[in-house]
Design a protein around this motif. Structure first.
Motif, mmCIF file in Angstrom:
data_model
loop_
_atom_site.group_PDB
_atom_site.id
_atom_site.type_symbol
_atom_site.label_atom_id
_atom_site.label_comp_id
_atom_site.label_asym_id
_atom_site.label_seq_id
_atom_site.Cartn_x
_atom_site.Cartn_y
_atom_site.Cartn_z
ATOM 1 N N GLU A 147 0.844 -1.196 0.000
ATOM 2 C CA GLU A 147 0.000 0.000 0.000
ATOM 3 C C GLU A 147 0.879 1.244 0.000
ATOM 4 O O GLU A 147 0.929 2.013 0.962
ATOM 5 C CB GLU A 147 -0.951 -0.043 1.200
ATOM 6 N N ASN A 155 -1.332 4.448 4.475
ATOM 7 C CA ASN A 155 -1.953 4.318 5.794
ATOM 8 C C ASN A 155 -1.540 5.444 6.733
ATOM 9 O O ASN A 155 -2.375 6.019 7.429
ATOM 10 C CB ASN A 155 -1.601 2.959 6.415
ATOM 11 N N THR A 156 -0.255 5.786 6.734
ATOM 12 C CA THR A 156 0.210 6.885 7.591
ATOM 13 C C THR A 156 0.116 8.232 6.877
ATOM 14 O O THR A 156 0.175 9.279 7.523
ATOM 15 C CB THR A 156 1.676 6.665 8.001
#
Length: 816
Positions: free
Chosen positions: A557, A574-575
């Motif tokens: 991802e 995600n971050t």
């Protein structure tokens, strides 16, 4: 027939007269009140319209002459054929027109030319977000014998198609507006700016295909999840903390509310072009944002205006100034002392009009010409509802409102150094005005007056872009050149300072956070969480120049972007932070991962391309092919080849070994007559398909770079990706009347059910795949303000990433 030829000659004479007329510049009256920029822009637009009209006229004339040639040939065959008069010639009608008509045809270009060069120009979409300019003229290359043969075949097929269209439907041809289907030879032909684009239908779809079928809307939709970046490079006073714990700022046409603790974003999406200014009401819930003018897809002007909205519900409460503001709203501010019932604004007109509004009644109370020079801030005095302070180039003005009249008092610098720019203004607890300027000085202006009462000389080295008074009465200032954030006590004595790193850039905006905490916006489009003495943590980062390069990791991802700011970022979805960033020597334009994910290639604006290690960001390899833009770098599905597409009209093919660490050139695809824009690999890694700036679709053998002209060889190939904007499975993305550059990118989902496109009007579209009927239905999403340059689905199709060009933004969408 001689009469027809004579009439054609007359038509050519008329065309020449029209061309001479169009080449004459319109005279502009000396008394016109348009400034020089407006005149130049006006003339450019007139010139572009005239070029388009000439181009279409030439195409129509060429088409008419070809038809005349067909008619004469058929007439001759009718007289000579006797019993065979009912039969029609096939290839000869198109390939061997009569001598006189052929001479006329040779005098006309088969594609828009000027002195042997293909001209590609674009109009600007708005003052702040110009559409891309297709770069420079590309010299036309002569066609190979194979390609001439292919063109003759297509012309002959077109002649058959046209002849059949006048006969009964049993001829096997159906028509749609500006799009034709030839069942006999199994192809669809669409037109972009009058240019035919032929797309061949796979055998398995020959029997069932019809132009009249409709492509259904996709079941899935997009929802904006994350906005990467912040607009700090050319905007100010656009970062605030709300009681909800969210910081509010904007990028492109999205206003972002970012909860830094919970790592969640919410988005206000009411604007349709660049947001330029922001103000928070004293109730800390209501927010006002102003935007620039722009152009819609149908060419209509999108008026600059102010939107007032609720930051909890994200509902729009009021819209102000439609048809009132000029070019853009650059400053906006709520009043403080009367419950925030007034709103002041400054637009980007030549006179920079200052206006005051009762925003709840949507009524303008007063307006005045503010300054011929740029105005950088306009704010109400916190203790006096009728006092407004504006500042900018060489001025600070104090405005008093009485009824519907605004009266100006100029700030007097007297014996003090008069700066080139007064960059920012805020107010102390006692009502004094505090300004920071381009000379690095802080001036305190006594409450109610227009004279300097105190000076902090050389508070910063270089300009002071922001001053912020904290709740405890102390003050912080942010420097441009020195990149320092300085804390001052109540008496303007320095208490502490810290320096922002060069990679994050000069300070643009300051906002107080939780006790002891600051948020710092920078001119390199980053936001930092800071605390004295030296805590500086980036929480938002982005690109700072035009952004085109994008690719997604094959198994993780992650995605990579590269921009003309010479930065390459590898992002974690995600971050929402870069895993790493690397500065390269040249402006970046394209990027592509190796199928293993071990390395990635980056193409630049200079003909150079390089390979980076995905884990360490180390340089693995560097090559140069030509000296023009590398528009595309793409590895074959098996990882054994790399195709490098250039604006020099060629595609360079490299053999790849050692898991992406060794490269040797094995082929060069020669045949395009304009710059290469997109390419895709076949699933078996044996073939390539490419698009070009003059709307060609060409096919190639990967191992040799040989041009494939036999459509039966390639029409049934399965393609590993669908990023070419021209092709049978994607041509439904093109709207009526589209310019061939209106759609910049397209991407098929990995499961083969969805197709996303990126257009020049700030929109991302989601279609069903395949998209092989004209004018397919789509879901449409705004957020970008400039042209959207690229789109890509993550490896698992859970998200879509889109990139903006001039707005430099990256948007992450959930697919659900």
């Amino acid at each position: 027939m001689s009469e027809r030829i004579a009439s054609c000659g007359s038509l050519c004479d008329s065309t020449n007269l029209l061309l001479q007329y169009c080449n004459n510049d319109d005279t502009v009256s000396a008394s016109s009140n348009m400034d020089m920029e407006d005149r130049v822009s006006h003339l450019e637009q007139r010139l572009q319209l005239q070029e388009d009209e000439i181009q279409l006229l030439k195409a129509a004339l060429a088409d008419a002459l070809r038809r005349l040639g067909c008619c004469e040939e058929q007439s001759q065959m009718t007289h000579a054929g006797g019993a065979h008069a009912g039969r029609r010639p096939l290839a000869t009608a198109a390939s061997t027109p009569p001598t006189k008509v052929r001479q006329l045809l040779q005098a006309l270009p088969s594609r828009p030319l000027s002195n042997g060069y293909v001209q590609q120009k674009r109009l600007l979409s708005s003052p702040s977000s110009p559409k891309k300019e297709v770069l420079q003229s590309i010299k036309r290359k002569s066609m190979s014998t194979e390609r001439l043969t292919l063109v003759r075949r297509e012309m002959a097929a077109e002649s058959r198609s046209r002849t059949t269209s006048s006969s009964s439907s049993s001829g096997g041809k159906s028509k749609s507006k500006e799009c034709t289907y030839n069942a006999e030879d199994s192809y669809v032909r669409m037109f972009l700016r009058g240019r035919p684009v032929t797309m061949h239908i796979p055998d398995q779809q020959r029997e069932s295909y019809s132009l009249d079928q409709k492509v259904a809307l996709p079941d899935k939709k997009l929802k904006l999840q994350w906005v990467y970046g912040y607009r700090g490079r050319d905007c100010r006073s656009n970062l605030y903390l709300l009681p909800t714990g969210e910081i509010v700022y904007f990028n492109a046409s999205v206003v972002v509310l970012y909860n830094t603790e919970e790592q969640q974003q919410r988005h206000y999406l009411g604007h349709n072009d660049d947001v330029k200014c922001l103000s928070v009401h004293p109730d800390m819930v209501t927010i006002a944002t102003g935007q620039v003018a722009g152009n819609s897809k149908d060419g209509k002007l999108l008026a600059p205006h102010i939107r007032i909205w609720d930051s909890v519900s994200l509902n729009t409460l009021h819209v102000l100034g439609m048809g009132v503001f000029d070019r853009a709203v650059t400053c906006v501010s709520f009043s403080k002392s009367n419950g925030g019932s007034f709103l002041c604004a400054v637009d980007d007109a030549n006179d920079h009009i200052l206006s005051v509004w009762n925003w709840q009644k949507e009524k303008q109370l007063a307006e005045v010409k503010c300054s011929n020079d740029s105005v950088l801030a306009a704010v109400f005095h916190p203790m006096d509802t009728n006092l407004i302070v504006t500042c900018g180039k060489s001025h600070i003005n104090f405005w008093t409102m009485e009824g519907n009249t605004l009266t100006k008092r100029q700030g007097l610098f007297e014996k003090h150094e008069k700066p080139k720019y007064v960059l920012c203004v805020t107010f102390a607890e006692n009502g004094d005005a505090i300004t920071g300027d381009s000379s690095g000085n802080i001036y305190i202006w006594a409450k109610g007056g227009n004279r300097i009462s105190q000076v902090v000389s050389s508070a910063h080295e270089g300009g002071i872009f922001s001053v912020c008074v904290l709740k405890d009465g102390t003050m912080v200032s942010g420097g441009g050149k020195d990149r320092k954030v300085v804390l001052w006590d109540h008496n303007y004595r320095k208490q502490a300072e810290m320096e922002v790193g060069e990679s994050l850039g000069p300070v643009r905006a300051l906002a107080e956070g939780k006790p002891g905490e600051l948020f710092v916006g920078t001119t390199k489009n980053a936001i930092i969480r800071a605390a004295f003495p030296d805590t500086l943590t980036p929480i938002v980062q982005g690109h700072t120049d035009e952004l085109w390069g994008l690719d997604v990791h094959p198994t993780m991802e992650q995605f990579v972007t590269c921009s003309q700011d010479r930065q390459v970022h590898l992002w974690d979805t995600n971050t929402h932070q870069p895993l790493w960033s690397k500065t390269i020597e040249d402006p970046g334009r394209s990027a592509g991962f190796h199928p293993s994910g071990a390395v990635l290639a980056v193409g630049t604006m200079t003909g150079r391309w390089l390979v980076l290690d995905t884990d360490t960001r180390d340089l693995v390899s560097m090559h140069t092919d030509g000296s023009e833009i590398i528009s595309n770098v793409k590895y074959s599905p098996d990882g054994n080849f790399l195709a490098v597409a250039s604006h020099d009209n060629f595609v360079y093919i490299y053999a790849v070994s050692e898991n992406g660490r060794k490269y040797s050139r094995v082929g060069k695809c020669i045949g395009h007559s304009s710059f290469v824009t997109h390419l895709d690999w076949s699933k078996d890694s044996l073939y390539l398909v490419t698009n070009s700036g003059d709307y060609e679709i060409l096919f190639w053998e990967a191992s040799s770079g040989k041009h494939v002209t036999n459509m039966d060889t390639v029409r049934n190939l399965e393609w590993a990706t669908s990023t070419c904007t021209l092709g049978f499975n994607v041509f439904g993305i093109w709207p009526d009347g589209a310019d061939g550059t209106d759609i910049n990118a397209v991407c098929r989902s990995h499961d083969g059910s969805l197709l996303a496109s990126a257009d020049d009007f700030g929109k991302v579209h989601l279609f069903s795949f395949p998209c092989s009927q004209p004018r397919a239905l789509s879901h449409e999403y705004g957020g970008h303000s400039s042209h959207v340059t690229n789109v890509a689905f993550l490896h698992d199709d859970s998200h879509l990433i889109s990139t903006g060009g001039k707005d430099t933004s990256i948007l992450q969408w959930v697919v659900a």
